[in-house]
Design a protein around this motif. Structure first.
Motif, PDB file in Angstrom:
ATOM      1  N   VAL A  56     -10.591  16.346  -9.893  1.00  0.00           N
ATOM      2  CA  VAL A  56      -9.704  17.041  -8.970  1.00  0.00           C
ATOM      3  C   VAL A  56     -10.092  16.651  -7.552  1.00  0.00           C
ATOM      4  CG1 VAL A  56      -8.865  19.252  -8.139  1.00  0.00           C
ATOM      5  CG2 VAL A  56      -9.407  18.962 -10.576  1.00  0.00           C
ATOM      6  N   GLU A  57      -9.236  15.854  -6.922  1.00  0.00           N
ATOM      7  CA  GLU A  57      -9.463  15.410  -5.557  1.00  0.00           C
ATOM      8  C   GLU A  57      -8.814  16.373  -4.574  1.00  0.00           C
ATOM      9  OE1 GLU A  57      -9.088  11.659  -8.169  1.00  0.00           O
ATOM     10  OE2 GLU A  57      -7.916  13.477  -7.870  1.00  0.00           O
ATOM     11  N   SER A  58      -9.430  16.503  -3.404  1.00  0.00           N
ATOM     12  CA  SER A  58      -8.885  17.380  -2.371  1.00  0.00           C
ATOM     13  C   SER A  58      -9.368  16.924  -1.004  1.00  0.00           C
ATOM     14  CB  SER A  58      -9.306  18.832  -2.620  1.00  0.00           C
ATOM     15  OG  SER A  58     -10.716  18.949  -2.564  1.00  0.00           O
ATOM     16  N   GLY A  59      -8.752  17.484   0.023  1.00  0.00           N
ATOM     17  CA  GLY A  59      -9.254  17.269   1.379  1.00  0.00           C
ATOM     18  C   GLY A  59      -8.533  16.238   2.192  1.00  0.00           C
ATOM     19  N   GLY A  60      -7.547  15.568   1.628  1.00  0.00           N
ATOM     20  CA  GLY A  60      -6.804  14.587   2.404  1.00  0.00           C
ATOM     21  C   GLY A  60      -5.950  15.266   3.457  1.00  0.00           C
ATOM     22  N   GLY A  61      -5.228  14.457   4.188  1.00  0.00           N
ATOM     23  CA  GLY A  61      -4.360  14.999   5.214  1.00  0.00           C
ATOM     24  C   GLY A  61      -3.964  13.934   6.202  1.00  0.00           C
ATOM     25  N   LEU A  62      -3.561  14.411   7.374  1.00  0.00           N
ATOM     26  CA  LEU A  62      -3.101  13.515   8.434  1.00  0.00           C
ATOM     27  C   LEU A  62      -4.164  13.452   9.518  1.00  0.00           C
ATOM     28  CD1 LEU A  62      -0.781  11.873   9.756  1.00  0.00           C
ATOM     29  CD2 LEU A  62       0.028  14.054  10.720  1.00  0.00           C
ATOM     30  N   ALA A  63      -4.473  12.252   9.964  1.00  0.00           N
ATOM     31  CA  ALA A  63      -5.422  12.058  11.052  1.00  0.00           C
ATOM     32  C   ALA A  63      -4.888  10.983  11.988  1.00  0.00           C
ATOM     33  CB  ALA A  63      -6.796  11.653  10.510  1.00  0.00           C
ATOM     34  N   GLN A  64      -5.331  11.053  13.215  1.00  0.00           N
ATOM     35  CA  GLN A  64      -4.995   9.994  14.164  1.00  0.00           C
ATOM     36  C   GLN A  64      -6.002   8.850  14.031  1.00  0.00           C
ATOM     37  OE1 GLN A  64      -4.797  11.849  18.063  1.00  0.00           O
ATOM     38  NE2 GLN A  64      -2.583  12.101  17.840  1.00  0.00           N
ATOM     39  N   ALA A  65      -5.588   7.672  14.425  1.00  0.00           N
ATOM     40  CA  ALA A  65      -6.515   6.542  14.436  1.00  0.00           C
ATOM     41  C   ALA A  65      -7.750   6.894  15.255  1.00  0.00           C
ATOM     42  CB  ALA A  65      -5.828   5.309  14.995  1.00  0.00           C
ATOM     43  N   GLY A  66      -8.905   6.575  14.708  1.00  0.00           N
ATOM     44  CA  GLY A  66     -10.159   6.929  15.353  1.00  0.00           C
ATOM     45  C   GLY A  66     -10.720   8.264  14.921  1.00  0.00           C
ATOM     46  N   GLY A  67      -9.928   9.022  14.184  1.00  0.00           N
ATOM     47  CA  GLY A  67     -10.351  10.340  13.744  1.00  0.00           C
ATOM     48  C   GLY A  67     -11.141  10.296  12.447  1.00  0.00           C
ATOM     49  N   SER A  68     -11.396  11.483  11.917  1.00  0.00           N
ATOM     50  CA  SER A  68     -12.223  11.618  10.719  1.00  0.00           C
ATOM     51  C   SER A  68     -11.577  12.559   9.709  1.00  0.00           C
ATOM     52  CB  SER A  68     -13.601  12.178  11.087  1.00  0.00           C
ATOM     53  OG  SER A  68     -14.291  11.313  11.960  1.00  0.00           O
ATOM     54  N   LEU A  69     -11.869  12.322   8.462  1.00  0.00           N
ATOM     55  CA  LEU A  69     -11.495  13.205   7.359  1.00  0.00           C
ATOM     56  C   LEU A  69     -12.592  13.132   6.308  1.00  0.00           C
ATOM     57  CD1 LEU A  69      -7.701  12.406   6.732  1.00  0.00           C
ATOM     58  CD2 LEU A  69      -8.620  14.584   7.548  1.00  0.00           C
ATOM     59  N   ARG A  70     -12.713  14.196   5.529  1.00  0.00           N
ATOM     60  CA  ARG A  70     -13.605  14.168   4.374  1.00  0.00           C
ATOM     61  C   ARG A  70     -12.808  14.568   3.143  1.00  0.00           C
ATOM     62  NH1 ARG A  70     -19.082  17.536   2.774  1.00  0.00           N
ATOM     63  NH2 ARG A  70     -17.545  19.200   2.388  1.00  0.00           N
ATOM     64  N   VAL A  71     -12.883  13.746   2.125  1.00  0.00           N
ATOM     65  CA  VAL A  71     -12.256  14.071   0.853  1.00  0.00           C
ATOM     66  C   VAL A  71     -13.332  14.396  -0.172  1.00  0.00           C
ATOM     67  CG1 VAL A  71     -10.115  12.820   1.256  1.00  0.00           C
ATOM     68  CG2 VAL A  71     -12.064  11.617   0.266  1.00  0.00           C
ATOM     69  N   SER A  72     -12.956  15.262  -1.111  1.00  0.00           N
ATOM     70  CA  SER A  72     -13.889  15.732  -2.132  1.00  0.00           C
ATOM     71  C   SER A  72     -13.292  15.516  -3.516  1.00  0.00           C
ATOM     72  CB  SER A  72     -14.167  17.233  -1.953  1.00  0.00           C
ATOM     73  OG  SER A  72     -14.644  17.512  -0.663  1.00  0.00           O
ATOM     74  N   CYS A  73     -14.152  15.430  -4.490  1.00  0.00           N
ATOM     75  CA  CYS A  73     -13.705  15.282  -5.876  1.00  0.00           C
ATOM     76  C   CYS A  73     -14.644  16.080  -6.765  1.00  0.00           C
ATOM     77  CB  CYS A  73     -13.705  13.815  -6.274  1.00  0.00           C
ATOM     78  SG  CYS A  73     -13.336  13.517  -8.010  1.00  0.00           S
ATOM     79  N   THR A  74     -14.083  17.067  -7.441  1.00  0.00           N
ATOM     80  CA  THR A  74     -14.854  17.868  -8.382  1.00  0.00           C
ATOM     81  C   THR A  74     -14.647  17.314  -9.784  1.00  0.00           C
ATOM     82  OG1 THR A  74     -14.647  19.805  -6.979  1.00  0.00           O
ATOM     83  CG2 THR A  74     -15.286  20.171  -9.263  1.00  0.00           C
ATOM     84  N   VAL A  75     -15.738  17.138 -10.487  1.00  0.00           N
ATOM     85  CA  VAL A  75     -15.729  16.430 -11.767  1.00  0.00           C
ATOM     86  C   VAL A  75     -16.165  17.367 -12.883  1.00  0.00           C
ATOM     87  CG1 VAL A  75     -16.653  14.439 -13.007  1.00  0.00           C
ATOM     88  CG2 VAL A  75     -16.321  14.312 -10.520  1.00  0.00           C
ATOM     89  N   SER A  76     -15.486  17.295 -14.018  1.00  0.00           N
ATOM     90  CA  SER A  76     -15.891  18.043 -15.195  1.00  0.00           C
ATOM     91  C   SER A  76     -15.673  17.170 -16.424  1.00  0.00           C
ATOM     92  CB  SER A  76     -15.119  19.359 -15.311  1.00  0.00           C
ATOM     93  OG  SER A  76     -13.736  19.116 -15.392  1.00  0.00           O
ATOM     94  N   GLY A  77     -16.224  17.630 -17.550  1.00  0.00           N
ATOM     95  CA  GLY A  77     -16.026  16.911 -18.801  1.00  0.00           C
ATOM     96  C   GLY A  77     -17.091  15.874 -19.102  1.00  0.00           C
ATOM     97  N   ILE A  78     -17.967  15.623 -18.147  1.00  0.00           N
ATOM     98  CA  ILE A  78     -19.060  14.667 -18.336  1.00  0.00           C
ATOM     99  C   ILE A  78     -20.325  15.260 -17.713  1.00  0.00           C
ATOM    100  CG2 ILE A  78     -17.597  12.612 -18.351  1.00  0.00           C
ATOM    101  CD1 ILE A  78     -18.450  12.132 -15.424  1.00  0.00           C
ATOM    102  N   ILE A  79     -21.459  14.664 -18.027  1.00  0.00           N
ATOM    103  CA  ILE A  79     -22.695  15.066 -17.358  1.00  0.00           C
ATOM    104  C   ILE A  79     -22.720  14.313 -16.036  1.00  0.00           C
ATOM    105  CG2 ILE A  79     -25.198  15.199 -17.482  1.00  0.00           C
ATOM    106  CD1 ILE A  79     -24.910  15.211 -20.538  1.00  0.00           C
ATOM    107  N   PHE A  80     -22.280  14.996 -15.001  1.00  0.00           N
ATOM    108  CA  PHE A  80     -22.014  14.356 -13.713  1.00  0.00           C
ATOM    109  C   PHE A  80     -23.245  13.613 -13.191  1.00  0.00           C
ATOM    110  CE2 PHE A  80     -19.927  13.679  -9.768  1.00  0.00           C
ATOM    111  CZ  PHE A  80     -20.827  13.968  -8.750  1.00  0.00           C
ATOM    112  N   SER A  81     -24.385  14.256 -13.263  1.00  0.00           N
ATOM    113  CA  SER A  81     -25.585  13.684 -12.646  1.00  0.00           C
ATOM    114  C   SER A  81     -26.023  12.383 -13.310  1.00  0.00           C
ATOM    115  CB  SER A  81     -26.724  14.703 -12.671  1.00  0.00           C
ATOM    116  OG  SER A  81     -27.049  15.049 -13.998  1.00  0.00           O
ATOM    117  N   TRP A  82     -25.563  12.116 -14.500  1.00  0.00           N
ATOM    118  CA  TRP A  82     -25.945  10.905 -15.216  1.00  0.00           C
ATOM    119  C   TRP A  82     -25.045   9.718 -14.864  1.00  0.00           C
ATOM    120  CZ3 TRP A  82     -26.970  12.401 -21.044  1.00  0.00           C
ATOM    121  CH2 TRP A  82     -28.041  13.295 -21.094  1.00  0.00           C
TER     122      TRP A  82
END
Length: 116
Positions: free
Chosen positions: A5-31
């Protein structure tokens, strides 16, 4: 089977910043090594950044020095911090295992739009 499940996108101006996130399930994430991918309109999906289970990072030349991938194993989440954004960074961003297997479906992605 991995669920993403990805989230955090949006609209930014050139030179700006964004952070996107992805929550993971169904696997042993740390591996698992994880990656961020993106697909711009009319183009093939491309690999942007990867992070190993041990935290080693790698980046496509197009984003090196501007993007930072990180992970929080306690939250089963992988992040992509995007700085100094350019209009050519406009795309739908996806995460997945890296390397991805044929059994790993894609999430819905999150749209990032950078205006000039």
């Amino acid at each position: 089977q991995v669920q993403l499940v990805e989230s955090g996108g949006g609209l930014a101006q050139a030179g700006g910043s964004l952070r996107v996130s992805c929550t993971v399930s169904g696997i042993i994430f740390s591996w698992n090594n994880m990656g961020w991918y993106r697909q711009a309109p009319g183009k093939q999906r491309e690999l942007v950044a990867t992070i190993t289970s041990g935290g080693s990072e790698n980046y496509a030349d197009s984003v090196k020095g501007r993007f930072t991938i990180s992970r929080d194993n306690a939250k089963n989440t992988v992040y992509l911090q995007m700085n100094s954004l350019k209009p050519e960074d406009t795309a739908v961003y996806y995460c997945n295992r890296h390397p991805r297997t044929n059994w790993d479906s894609w999430g819905q992605g999150t749209q990032v739009t950078v205006s000039s």
